[in-house]
Design an enzyme around this catalytic site. Structure first.
Site, PDB file in Angstrom:
ATOM      1  CG  ASN A 164      20.887 -34.091  21.711  1.00  0.00           C
ATOM      2  OD1 ASN A 164      21.012 -34.996  22.540  1.00  0.00           O
ATOM      3  ND2 ASN A 164      20.984 -34.298  20.413  1.00  0.00           N
ATOM      4  CG  HIS A 221      17.427 -38.450  21.452  1.00  0.00           C
ATOM      5  ND1 HIS A 221      18.214 -38.100  22.516  1.00  0.00           N
ATOM      6  CD2 HIS A 221      18.025 -37.918  20.341  1.00  0.00           C
ATOM      7  CE1 HIS A 221      19.238 -37.396  22.087  1.00  0.00           C
ATOM      8  NE2 HIS A 221      19.146 -37.267  20.770  1.00  0.00           N
ATOM      9  CB  CYS A 266      21.235 -39.592  20.354  1.00  0.00           C
ATOM     10  SG  CYS A 266      22.214 -38.097  20.227  1.00  0.00           S
TER      11      CYS A 266
HETATM   12  N1  COA Z   1      21.975 -19.553  14.337  1.00  0.00           N
HETATM   13  C1  COA Z   1      21.635 -18.882  13.213  1.00  0.00           C
HETATM   14  N2  COA Z   1      21.743 -19.416  12.004  1.00  0.00           N
HETATM   15  C2  COA Z   1      22.236 -20.657  11.910  1.00  0.00           C
HETATM   16  C3  COA Z   1      22.626 -21.392  13.034  1.00  0.00           C
HETATM   17  C4  COA Z   1      22.489 -20.781  14.283  1.00  0.00           C
HETATM   18  N3  COA Z   1      22.829 -21.402  15.421  1.00  0.00           N
HETATM   19  N4  COA Z   1      23.058 -22.596  12.636  1.00  0.00           N
HETATM   20  C5  COA Z   1      22.947 -22.615  11.310  1.00  0.00           C
HETATM   21  N5  COA Z   1      22.468 -21.452  10.868  1.00  0.00           N
HETATM   22  C6  COA Z   1      22.194 -21.027   9.501  1.00  0.00           C
HETATM   23  C7  COA Z   1      22.900 -21.892   8.498  1.00  0.00           C
HETATM   24  O1  COA Z   1      24.222 -21.429   8.306  1.00  0.00           O
HETATM   25  C8  COA Z   1      22.045 -21.718   7.273  1.00  0.00           C
HETATM   26  O2  COA Z   1      22.355 -20.514   6.652  1.00  0.00           O
HETATM   27  P1  COA Z   1      22.476 -20.459   5.049  1.00  0.00           P
HETATM   28  O3  COA Z   1      21.111 -20.803   4.553  1.00  0.00           O
HETATM   29  O4  COA Z   1      22.887 -19.038   4.813  1.00  0.00           O
HETATM   30  O5  COA Z   1      23.518 -21.443   4.692  1.00  0.00           O
HETATM   31  C9  COA Z   1      20.639 -21.555   7.841  1.00  0.00           C
HETATM   32  O6  COA Z   1      20.815 -21.183   9.218  1.00  0.00           O
HETATM   33  C10 COA Z   1      19.825 -22.827   7.781  1.00  0.00           C
HETATM   34  O7  COA Z   1      20.608 -23.879   8.301  1.00  0.00           O
HETATM   35  P2  COA Z   1      20.096 -25.335   8.322  1.00  0.00           P
HETATM   36  O8  COA Z   1      21.173 -26.246   8.799  1.00  0.00           O
HETATM   37  O9  COA Z   1      19.431 -25.637   7.019  1.00  0.00           O
HETATM   38  O10 COA Z   1      18.956 -25.203   9.442  1.00  0.00           O
HETATM   39  P3  COA Z   1      17.933 -26.275   9.895  1.00  0.00           P
HETATM   40  O11 COA Z   1      16.581 -25.724   9.808  1.00  0.00           O
HETATM   41  O12 COA Z   1      18.217 -27.600   9.257  1.00  0.00           O
HETATM   42  O13 COA Z   1      18.270 -26.384  11.447  1.00  0.00           O
HETATM   43  C11 COA Z   1      19.442 -27.870  12.935  1.00  0.00           C
HETATM   44  C12 COA Z   1      19.563 -26.779  11.880  1.00  0.00           C
HETATM   45  C13 COA Z   1      20.849 -28.302  13.326  1.00  0.00           C
HETATM   46  C14 COA Z   1      18.712 -27.290  14.132  1.00  0.00           C
HETATM   47  C15 COA Z   1      18.640 -29.039  12.340  1.00  0.00           C
HETATM   48  O14 COA Z   1      19.164 -29.397  11.102  1.00  0.00           O
HETATM   49  C16 COA Z   1      18.629 -30.250  13.222  1.00  0.00           C
HETATM   50  O15 COA Z   1      18.048 -30.240  14.284  1.00  0.00           O
HETATM   51  N6  COA Z   1      19.247 -31.342  12.757  1.00  0.00           N
HETATM   52  C17 COA Z   1      19.234 -32.579  13.489  1.00  0.00           C
HETATM   53  C18 COA Z   1      20.101 -32.426  14.675  1.00  0.00           C
HETATM   54  C19 COA Z   1      20.050 -33.605  15.546  1.00  0.00           C
HETATM   55  O16 COA Z   1      19.013 -34.089  15.848  1.00  0.00           O
HETATM   56  N7  COA Z   1      21.246 -34.021  15.930  1.00  0.00           N
HETATM   57  C20 COA Z   1      21.440 -35.006  16.893  1.00  0.00           C
HETATM   58  C21 COA Z   1      21.108 -36.314  16.346  1.00  0.00           C
HETATM   59  S1  COA Z   1      20.644 -37.208  17.630  1.00  0.00           S
END
Ligand code: COA
Length: 330
Positions: A283, A253, A112
């Site tokens: 993204n 980004h 990214c």
């Molecule tokens: N829909 C519904 N629930 C979902 C889900 C989806 N698409 N994806 C994950 N979950 C669930 C998980 O399984 C978890 O459930 P649990 O508590 O029963 O285990 C719960 O939602 C919370 O998941 P978590 O990963 O803690 O959520 P989050 O608030 O961290 O959000 C992201 C997830 C991926 C959106 C977030 O972590 C993020 O944006 N990370 C950075 C991503 C990024 O920038 N990547 C590119 C780098 S450049």
């Protein structure tokens, strides 16, 4: 002598995939996706098309806007993690498809942050006087490495990207002023593609285990992204004696609205200075910053102070400070 961006182009495919569409594929909801990421929909390319096609469309726009021919291009750099082929470089394919017969070309892989890495590399070839016209592309067909049964990743990514033209400028008041780029390969365990490289070539087993798709430990990546993107953005401001008031726009980004908001807060920016299009495209990895340029170009004025910031797989991250070089077309 500095390098300046003198034209921009952007491209996304026609096909829209909404959060509602993804509800049919995985256990998720429009409300969950929007509240956690800010994404409403993303674009997905058709089979038979590739990352080079995004770059070609963006370059075509640049050639028209600057009224130049492809033969005038000296160098094409493509930042991507989804090259058309493992080799040759997508840059080679782009130069062939655009007719840039006098250009040499190569790819940069910094996930990214790839566009910032490529912009820095391209601008050095201008600054040292070697080249007059350098094209820097950031583009990804992320749908080619996404498992649409994995709700952790399939909601985040989309296809698209863009390109910029870099040219030399003697005008001290514009151009690429400064950049800070960083990497820490120990972060690879949290965001990577498990198979398809020399460590684990493709096999029946890797296909069955869906190891050719993005693997991400979202929570950990979020923590690193939020801290590092904000820190490096603040660092480039301090190094250039810039306050939040001095900055006209942040082009960050587009990975997650909450990460962008945290960065803007650390930079003490008003909301109207923070450019956002994540709701439309998700993204697009190396594509997000050139896509912001192409969506918001008409707002920029000559001399505007713009900070670019990124964080991605590697981990890689960085920030670039530039002064916009031209007024929008009227
Ligand atoms: N829909 C519904 N629930 C979902 C889900 C989806 N698409 N994806 C994950 N979950 C669930 C998980 O399984 C978890 O459930 P649990 O508590 O029963 O285990 C719960 O939602 C919370 O998941 P978590 O990963 O803690 O959520 P989050 O608030 O961290 O959000 C992201 C997830 C991926 C959106 C977030 O972590 C993020 O944006 N990370 C950075 C991503 C990024 O920038 N990547 C590119 C780098 S450049």
């Amino acid at each position: 002598m500095r390098a300046a961006i003198t034209a921009v182009g952007g491209y996304v495919p026609e096909r829209v995939v909404t959060n509602k569409d993804l509800e049919k594929l995985v256990d998720t909801s429009d409300e969950w996706i929007q509240s956690r990421t800010g994404i409403k929909e993303r674009r997905i390319m058709e089979d038979g098309t590739a990352t080079s096609d995004i770059c070609v469309e963006a370059i075509k726009q640049i050639l028209v806007k600057r009224n130049i021919t492809a033969e005038e291009i000296d160098l094409i750099i493509v930042a991507t993690v989804t090259p058309d082929l493992v080799f040759p470089a997508t840059g080679n394919i782009v130069s062939d498809k655009t007719g840039a017969i006098n250009a040499w070309s190569f790819d940069i892989g910094a996930a990214c942050s790839g566009f910032l890495y490529a912009l820095e590399t391209g601008s050095k070839f201008i600054e040292c006087g070697k080249h007059k016209k350098v094209i820097v592309c950031g583009a990804d067909k992320m749908s080619s490495i996404i498992n649409y049964e994995d709700r952790n990743t399939c909601i985040i990514f989309g296809d698209g990207g863009g390109a910029v033209l870099l040219e030399p400028t003697e005008d001290d008041s514009v151009g690429i002023m400064d950049s800070i780029l960083k990497s820490d390969g120990s972060g690879r365990e949290f965001l990577h593609q498990k198979a398809g490289g020399s460590l684990k070539p493709a096999s029946h087993e890797t296909i069955d285990a869906r190891e050719h798709a993005v693997f991400q430990e979202g929570k950990t990546v979020f923590k690193f992204a939020v801290t590092n993107m904000a820190d490096v953005s603040r660092e480039i401001m301090d190094r250039n004696n810039l306050s939040g008031e001095d900055i006209d726009y942040l082009c960050a980004h587009q990975a997650n609205l909450r990460i962008i908001d945290a960065t803007a807060k650390r930079m003490e920016l008003d909301d109207d200075k923070v450019l956002i299009n994540i709701q439309k495209y998700g993204n697009t990895t190396a594509g997000t910053i050139p896509l912001l340029f192409s969506d918001f170009e008409k707002r920029f004025k000559k001399g505007d102070n713009i900070v670019l910031a990124a964080f991605g797989g590697g981990f890689t991250w960085g920030a670039t400070y530039l002064k916009w070089a031209y007024n929008p077309e009227t």
